[in-house]
Design a protein around this motif. Sequence first.
Motif, PDB file in Angstrom:
ATOM      1  N   SER A 175     -48.342  73.937 -11.927  1.00 40.62           N
ATOM      2  CA  SER A 175     -48.093  73.125 -13.112  1.00 40.62           C
ATOM      3  C   SER A 175     -47.623  74.054 -14.227  1.00 40.62           C
ATOM      4  CB  SER A 175     -49.375  72.398 -13.519  1.00 40.62           C
ATOM      5  OG  SER A 175     -49.190  71.757 -14.751  1.00 40.62           O
ATOM      6  N   PRO A 204     -46.079  74.206 -18.115  1.00 39.44           N
ATOM      7  CA  PRO A 204     -45.817  73.430 -19.326  1.00 39.44           C
ATOM      8  C   PRO A 204     -44.358  73.570 -19.762  1.00 39.44           C
ATOM      9  CG  PRO A 204     -47.003  75.429 -19.866  1.00 39.44           C
ATOM     10  CD  PRO A 204     -46.918  75.368 -18.368  1.00 39.44           C
ATOM     11  N   TYR A 216     -45.187  68.419 -18.370  1.00 41.86           N
ATOM     12  CA  TYR A 216     -45.523  69.413 -17.357  1.00 41.86           C
ATOM     13  C   TYR A 216     -44.590  69.263 -16.154  1.00 41.86           C
ATOM     14  CZ  TYR A 216     -49.650  70.268 -20.081  1.00 41.86           C
ATOM     15  OH  TYR A 216     -50.490  70.594 -21.113  1.00 41.86           O
TER      16      TYR A 216
END
Length: 180
Positions: free
Chosen positions: A51, A53, A63
């Motif tokens: 993940s 950002p 994300y």
Amino acid sequence: MIKLLITGVWICGVALASVYFSVQAANKPEQVEPDPAMFGGLETIRGEVTSIPVISDGAVQGYFLTRLSYTIEPEKAKLLTIPLPDLVTDALYTALVGEQVIDFSGTKKFDLDTFKSKVKDTLNDRLGEVVFHDVIVEQIDFLSKADIRSNMRRGNFTLNKGAPVGETDAQPAEETAPTH
């Protein structure tokens, strides 16, 4: 007697010639075709869900979620001193956050081939030699902040209360009455 001598020389000459040519044929290097990249020789390593950002205008806009697999030479994989998941996560952050390979503003189209080659090149550049041969995409998702909020409102997301840090399953947390 001369016929016997000529016959002996003839047999020796034929024997020496046949030995010479058989040794020459045995010493020729074979034309070995390398195994195709997808049929042996390489090992596929499945990556973890990562993940990342997406930061724009100084704030997190959402994300980028991805799961990639990698084809790598098994001998070189054994020589790595950095754990492979850490190396891959660093390469993804470098390519996606540091160099911003993907533009999520909607003005550009996502180029999957460029993304895969950029990740592969970043990993190989980091190692200083070609170790990763291909990047295989298993999953790519983008969740904007609005998507995350919408899922939470619909009840598709629940927060579970966990145990306090440092406690194990064998020792349940004790509730204490507040003191006044």
